[in-house]
Design an enzyme around this catalytic site. Structure first.
Site, mmCIF file in Angstrom:
data_model
loop_
_atom_site.group_PDB
_atom_site.id
_atom_site.type_symbol
_atom_site.label_atom_id
_atom_site.label_comp_id
_atom_site.label_asym_id
_atom_site.label_seq_id
_atom_site.Cartn_x
_atom_site.Cartn_y
_atom_site.Cartn_z
ATOM 1 N N CYS A 1 28.013 47.518 47.006
ATOM 2 C CA CYS A 1 28.357 48.943 47.082
ATOM 3 C C CYS A 1 27.299 49.829 46.422
ATOM 4 O O CYS A 1 27.051 50.955 46.868
ATOM 5 C CB CYS A 1 29.709 49.204 46.440
ATOM 6 S SG CYS A 1 31.114 48.750 47.505
ATOM 7 N N CYS B 1 48.910 23.226 30.344
ATOM 8 C CA CYS B 1 49.598 24.097 31.314
ATOM 9 C C CYS B 1 50.760 24.825 30.642
ATOM 10 O O CYS B 1 51.684 24.191 30.116
ATOM 11 C CB CYS B 1 50.102 23.269 32.497
ATOM 12 S SG CYS B 1 51.168 24.177 33.633
ATOM 13 N N CYS C 1 32.701 45.740 43.983
ATOM 14 C CA CYS C 1 31.941 45.405 45.192
ATOM 15 C C CYS C 1 30.470 45.172 44.839
ATOM 16 O O CYS C 1 29.823 46.030 44.228
ATOM 17 C CB CYS C 1 32.092 46.533 46.208
ATOM 18 S SG CYS C 1 30.917 46.475 47.555
#
Length: 537
Positions: A451, A107, A448
């Site tokens: 689309c 991390c 998308c």
């Protein structure tokens, strides 16, 4: 007689001798005549040798400094107790105060917090704090991490007699120290002499100072309440005026004085309000940040949650930010506690890119000045020269509410001969809202999934209605273009803007068949023709 084969040792020795003879031959053949080259070459060689020696000394000094810093950090890290499956429960139960850092080695924010945590541990030990500082690799030891409610990285928890509470302070070493001292000791340090004030000043760079004739009474009680509720500043109370001047040189010679001291250019800020807990905390919330706050991973949550909702953001590389700091601070002084100024390293993708993408500038490497009014969810962009005067005018417009919001737009395309016109943010008014014809608009984005299929259907639809002179087919990429009258959050979206009422577009389904879509468009066109005929009559 049997001849022995040469041993590997003998072969190695012979090979080595051949290499040496070859080396000496090369050296002898490449030696230059000092008489032919003259003294200039010797002087140049001496200069180069001197330069090498100087660089070696500088590197050695730097190495010594880094070694010293590493030793200090190593010492501090040894103070922090490493927990595991075997000792976690025992350590929490057997110590009155434990500040636990739950982390993961991979991390990045944990790695950034680690040295600050270690430095705080060292400082707290020197101050004689009763707290035990501990850390747990939650990735390696998931069982105790789960039992201690460590759900993300990094997580800081304070355990008081085995009961945990969330850490709510800052993430620098000094801020951790202040928070711990206030949670494990008294919220206010009373100072009564010059020596005590001087000793306090050696240990604290940011604090709230209050001057009272006596450490009692309504004003002092409100000061104490504010100190108990605040998690970021050490509070110190003083009665002697000379001791008070050590902490706040420009202190007013009156009782019930309060001032904020920060470790920055504008070090001293005087509180002008009444001594009430809520008012004191409000003052601190609006004045706790530097004139120009450098955004980091560790302070991002505090910055985002600031009560100062109007924020000017400066995106630049570190060198440019350093050059801009002084003029920015001068501008920021004029809007103190009203407009927050934030600097962001433009090369830091995690911090800069999410903001810049809102302006379509995520790939920019030049300095950008933008602003947000978080109370209105509006964004603004300074598009003129980035001079101090223009930045000041920009900030004033943000505060006064006179700036025009910024909407992303691609450059204006050439639609000559296109069966489907491409609309961008800058042409939405002209091509859609002010267009005298009906407009069929496809709203799409590159990412998308469905689309592409809808786009193909719209292209077929445009060919089908190509001989109709009362409809225009258009499309807009919503990922790169915005308009205040285009509020769409689902893609693809198909909108029919009637010629007679562009303020109320009709949403068409993109999930049906091409035939159904064509029927719907035909009905809408007929409806518009009928309405137009009635208006003419």
């Amino acid at each position: 007689m049997i001849l022995r084969k040469p041993t590997s040792r003998f072969i190695l020795l012979a090979f080595t001798l051949l290499l040496l003879f070859g080396f000496f031959a090369i050296v002898n053949s490449s030696e230059t005549n000092p008489v032919e080259n003259g003294d200039e070459d010797l002087e140049g060689l001496e200069e180069l040798l001197a330069l090498d020696e100087e660089e070696e000394n500088e590197q050695q000094d730097g190495d010594n400094l880094r070694t010293s810093e590493a030793k200090v950090l190593s010492k501090a890290q040894r103070i922090v107790l490493e927990l595991s499956n075997d000792n976690s429960e025992r350590v929490i139960e057997q110590n009155e105060y434990v500040l636990l850092l739950g982390y993961a080695p991979w991390c990045a924010r944990s790695a950034e917090l680690m040295p600050q945590f270690a430095e705080a541990a060292n400082s707290l030990k020197e101050l004689g704090s009763p707290i035990l500082m501990a850390k747990l690799d939650a990735d390696r030891y998931p069982k105790p991490a789960s039992a201690l409610q460590i759900k993300g990285f990094p997580t800081l928890l304070l355990f008081v007699n085995g009961t945990s509470q969330a850490y709510t302070g800052g993430f620098t070493a000094e801020e951790i120290v202040i928070w711990v001292q206030k949670k494990t000791g008294v919220p206010v340090i009373n100072t009564n002499s010059l020596n005590e004030a001087k000793e306090f000043l050696k240990k604290h760079h940011m604090f709230v100072v209050g001057r009272f004739e006596k450490f009692e009474g309504p004003a002092y009680e409100e000061f104490w309440k504010a100190a108990s509720d605040d998690n970021e500043f050490q509070f110190v109370a003083v009665s002697d005026i000379e001791a008070a001047k050590i902490l706040f040189p420009d202190i007013k010679p009156t009782n019930n004085f309060l001032g904020l001291v920060k470790d920055e250019e504008e070090r001293y800020t005087t509180y002008e309000g009444t001594f009430e807990r809520e008012n004191i905390l409000h003052f601190l919330e609006h004045n706790k940040f530097p004139l120009v706050t450098k955004l980091t991973e560790m302070n991002s949550i505090r910055v985002y949650s600031s009560p100062v909702k109007r924020q000017v953001l400066i995106f630049a590389d570190d060198d440019e930010l350093q050059n801009l700091l002084d003029p920015l601070q001068n501008v920021a002084k004029k809007f103190k506690s009203k407009v927050m100024f934030i600097s962001i390293d433009i090369a830091n993708e995690n911090l800069a890119k999410p903001f810049l993408s809102l302006f379509g500038l995520e790939d920019s490497d030049r300095t950008v000045v933008a602003a947000f009014d978080n109370g209105m969810s509006s964004k603004f962009l300074l598009e003129s020269d980035l001079s101090p005067s223009n930045i000041e005018e920009f900030a004033r417009g943000l505060y006064d509410g006179t700036l025009s919001p910024y909407f992303r737009s691609q450059s204006i395309p050439n639609n000559d001969g296109a069966s489907i016109e491409v609309v961008v943010g800058r042409t939405f008014d002209e091509l859609v809202l002010k267009n005298p014809k009906n407009v069929f608009l496809e709203v799409h984005t590159p990412w998308c999934i469905t689309c592409e299929t809808t786009t193909k259907n719209v292209e077929k639809l445009a060919k089908h209605f190509k001989d109709f002179d009362n409809i225009v087919f258009a499309r807009i990429d919503a990922s790169a273009n915005e308009h205040p009258k285009l509020q769409v959050d689902d893609y693809p979206t198909l909108l029919f803007y009637p010629a007679a009422d562009k303020s109320n577009p009709i949403k068409l389904s993109s999930k049906g068949s091409l035939k159904d879509l064509a029927k719907n468009v035909s009905k809408l066109l007929k409806s518009e023709e009928q309405a137009s005929s009635k208006d003419e009559l």
